[in-house]
Design a protein around this motif. Sequence first.
Motif, mmCIF file in Angstrom:
data_model
loop_
_atom_site.group_PDB
_atom_site.id
_atom_site.type_symbol
_atom_site.label_atom_id
_atom_site.label_comp_id
_atom_site.label_asym_id
_atom_site.label_seq_id
_atom_site.Cartn_x
_atom_site.Cartn_y
_atom_site.Cartn_z
ATOM 1 N N ARG A 28 -5.537 31.454 -20.987
ATOM 2 C CA ARG A 28 -6.795 32.196 -20.788
ATOM 3 C C ARG A 28 -7.244 32.869 -22.247
ATOM 4 N N VAL A 29 -8.499 33.080 -22.675
ATOM 5 C CA VAL A 29 -8.972 33.839 -23.792
ATOM 6 C C VAL A 29 -8.701 35.036 -23.641
ATOM 7 N N ASP A 30 -8.634 35.842 -24.870
ATOM 8 C CA ASP A 30 -8.410 37.224 -25.121
ATOM 9 C C ASP A 30 -10.023 37.941 -24.804
ATOM 10 N N VAL A 31 -9.836 38.754 -23.631
ATOM 11 C CA VAL A 31 -11.060 39.409 -23.058
ATOM 12 C C VAL A 31 -11.648 39.984 -24.289
ATOM 13 N N ALA A 32 -10.817 40.758 -25.353
ATOM 14 C CA ALA A 32 -11.558 41.574 -26.521
ATOM 15 C C ALA A 32 -12.391 40.641 -27.307
ATOM 16 N N THR A 33 -12.024 39.456 -27.508
ATOM 17 C CA THR A 33 -12.842 38.652 -28.318
ATOM 18 C C THR A 33 -14.341 38.648 -27.914
ATOM 19 N N PHE A 34 -14.510 38.678 -26.663
ATOM 20 C CA PHE A 34 -15.992 38.698 -26.229
ATOM 21 C C PHE A 34 -16.436 40.119 -25.888
ATOM 22 N N MET A 108 -14.244 26.721 -21.282
ATOM 23 C CA MET A 108 -14.623 25.586 -22.290
ATOM 24 C C MET A 108 -13.404 25.784 -23.297
ATOM 25 N N MET A 109 -12.705 26.927 -23.564
ATOM 26 C CA MET A 109 -11.698 26.840 -24.542
ATOM 27 C C MET A 109 -10.209 26.651 -24.063
ATOM 28 N N HIS A 110 -9.868 26.527 -22.661
ATOM 29 C CA HIS A 110 -8.627 26.599 -22.060
ATOM 30 C C HIS A 110 -8.706 25.333 -21.040
ATOM 31 N N GLY A 111 -9.614 25.045 -20.640
ATOM 32 C CA GLY A 111 -9.802 23.881 -19.465
ATOM 33 C C GLY A 111 -9.202 24.704 -18.280
ATOM 34 N N THR A 112 -9.292 26.087 -18.101
ATOM 35 C CA THR A 112 -8.898 26.885 -17.010
ATOM 36 C C THR A 112 -9.952 27.476 -16.236
ATOM 37 N N SER A 113 -9.815 27.230 -14.824
ATOM 38 C CA SER A 113 -10.963 27.823 -13.983
ATOM 39 C C SER A 113 -10.789 29.264 -13.657
ATOM 40 N N PHE A 123 -13.650 16.800 -18.085
ATOM 41 C CA PHE A 123 -14.655 17.896 -18.798
ATOM 42 C C PHE A 123 -13.998 18.233 -20.061
ATOM 43 N N PRO A 124 -14.890 18.021 -21.295
ATOM 44 C CA PRO A 124 -14.202 17.868 -22.579
ATOM 45 C C PRO A 124 -13.809 19.270 -23.287
ATOM 46 N N TYR A 125 -13.147 20.120 -22.530
ATOM 47 C CA TYR A 125 -12.611 21.211 -23.213
ATOM 48 C C TYR A 125 -11.624 20.911 -24.442
ATOM 49 N N THR A 126 -11.037 19.697 -24.353
ATOM 50 C CA THR A 126 -10.486 19.236 -25.574
ATOM 51 C C THR A 126 -11.287 19.287 -26.969
ATOM 52 N N THR A 127 -12.588 19.276 -26.791
ATOM 53 C CA THR A 127 -13.413 19.616 -27.745
ATOM 54 C C THR A 127 -14.006 20.918 -27.816
ATOM 55 N N TYR A 128 -14.564 21.574 -26.722
ATOM 56 C CA TYR A 128 -15.122 22.739 -26.613
ATOM 57 C C TYR A 128 -14.135 23.977 -26.925
ATOM 58 N N GLU A 196 -16.846 17.856 -33.824
ATOM 59 C CA GLU A 196 -15.706 18.263 -33.308
ATOM 60 C C GLU A 196 -15.417 19.408 -32.316
ATOM 61 N N ALA A 197 -16.374 20.480 -32.284
ATOM 62 C CA ALA A 197 -16.453 21.394 -31.448
ATOM 63 C C ALA A 197 -17.486 21.449 -30.437
ATOM 64 N N LEU A 198 -18.542 20.892 -30.367
ATOM 65 C CA LEU A 198 -19.671 20.749 -29.489
ATOM 66 C C LEU A 198 -19.828 19.436 -29.176
ATOM 67 N N GLY A 199 -20.455 18.223 -29.920
ATOM 68 C CA GLY A 199 -20.826 17.006 -29.743
ATOM 69 C C GLY A 199 -19.971 16.274 -28.812
ATOM 70 N N HIS A 200 -18.690 16.326 -28.900
ATOM 71 C CA HIS A 200 -17.570 15.481 -28.260
ATOM 72 C C HIS A 200 -17.889 14.222 -28.485
ATOM 73 N N CYS A 201 -18.166 13.817 -29.487
ATOM 74 C CA CYS A 201 -18.210 12.329 -30.165
ATOM 75 C C CYS A 201 -16.965 11.429 -29.720
ATOM 76 N N GLY A 202 -15.813 12.239 -30.168
ATOM 77 C CA GLY A 202 -14.591 11.930 -30.007
ATOM 78 C C GLY A 202 -13.872 11.342 -28.562
ATOM 79 N N GLU A 203 -14.750 11.824 -27.551
ATOM 80 C CA GLU A 203 -14.118 11.671 -26.193
ATOM 81 C C GLU A 203 -14.189 10.098 -26.018
ATOM 82 N N CYS A 204 -15.505 9.586 -26.552
ATOM 83 C CA CYS A 204 -15.625 8.276 -26.175
ATOM 84 C C CYS A 204 -15.305 7.204 -27.249
#
Lengths: 292, 159
Positions: A28-34, A108-113, A123-128, A196-204
């Motif tokens: 999970r993300v660090d809550v403080a970041t947000f 988005m950042m960890h692929g965790t629900s 779901f391209p969290y590997t990019t996001y 590399e962070a948003l467009g996820h071109c690399g996924e395909c």
Amino acid sequence: MRGKILNIAIMLVLLTGAAAYLLTAPKRVDVATFAGLTGDAAHGAQVFNAAGCASCHTAPDAQRSDRPILSGGRTFPSDFGTFRAPNISPDLAEGIGAWSVIDLANAMMHGTSPEGQHYYPAFPYTTYTRAAPQDIADLFAYLKTLPPSATPSQPHDVGFPFNIRRALGGWKLLFFRDTWITPATPEAERGRYLVEALGHCGECHTPRNALGGLDYANWLTGAPNPSGKGKIPNITPAVLDWSEADLVEYFTSGFTPDYDSAGGEMAEVVQNLSKLPVEDRQAIAAYLKSLP
Amino acid sequence: MKKITTILTATILASAIGAGAQAESHVDKAVAGAIAARQATMKLYAFNLGLLGGMAKGEVAYDAAAASGAANNIALLTQLNQMAMWPEGSDEMSVDGTRALSDIWSNMADVMAKGTALSDAAATMQAEAGKGLPELQAAMGAVGGACGACHKAYRAPEK
């Protein structure tokens, strides 16, 4: 003596199991970041287009709209089963209306629900995972402004053993990295972020190994189409000889240098990219031209 | 006697096969002609779009008269009656040399709607192309979107 060996063996099995359990736990993300971030919905719309959310999360027969209904429903056949994009409209019951920005960031950042399950990397969290927290906060604010849909999300159709979600923790250990894939010159930095962070071109456009992990050593060098039909092209300058102006025109109108037009999934991508500021399309083109 | 019968049978069989082949090649020719005609239309689009695209990309200096001329041609192309160019059985599953999906024939109303969207975008470009480079660039985007909408839905990926 025999009892002692057995005891040690049991201990080892238990320890290995415990280690595997801990290592495969969803992160999970660090809550403080947000905590200090305020979302800007207008900028979030740009993040939304750059990340191409609508391409997967609108219904297959949905009309193009400036306020897309993210009811989900698109299907993605693969070697591992068929994945279905869920409802991410702000509906409280069927969508993500009850989510906090932290829930979106974890997804988005960890692929965790929110329930602490691993998402499938369809779901391209590997990019996001490389997205800036501020962009996620802005996207969250924008998603809230879209119309809710009460369409229930459809379950994935994935067979054993790929239906064991916990095993995705192992997949993430092996194949999930949150660092940049290419070094970037200052001029190519914005383009790298968009690709590399948003467009996820690399996924395909990047080939995958037998377990679906991206082959970063062959970044953007093309791959078989997961639908089974055709091939997704190599878009590195070693093979693609389009000029930067050609690339920008393609991202804007969908016309190739031969004035054929984008088809398939790329037509959809062009619809998203054409809504970005022209500087962003130029940045993506500069990044692609900077690749080996 | 038996020999004569055999020869007769062989001749009848051969002519039957010949007639079949002839009928088939006749169909092939009509379909091949239709495919060639629609691909020729696409080439005319591409040629005129190329003239405009060169200006839109900044590779060629903007020329209002040339831009208007090309945009006119494109608008005219959208007015062609293409009914005979799309016979049933000219899809990518039935014949080689085309990427047209059979969905075209089962969704004709949608195909026509997408065609209308293209002629609308082309009419706008016809009106705008001579006004200036920014107007041309904006109009290119809409025409490209209309081309892509049909190609996305009704054209098979390249093999």
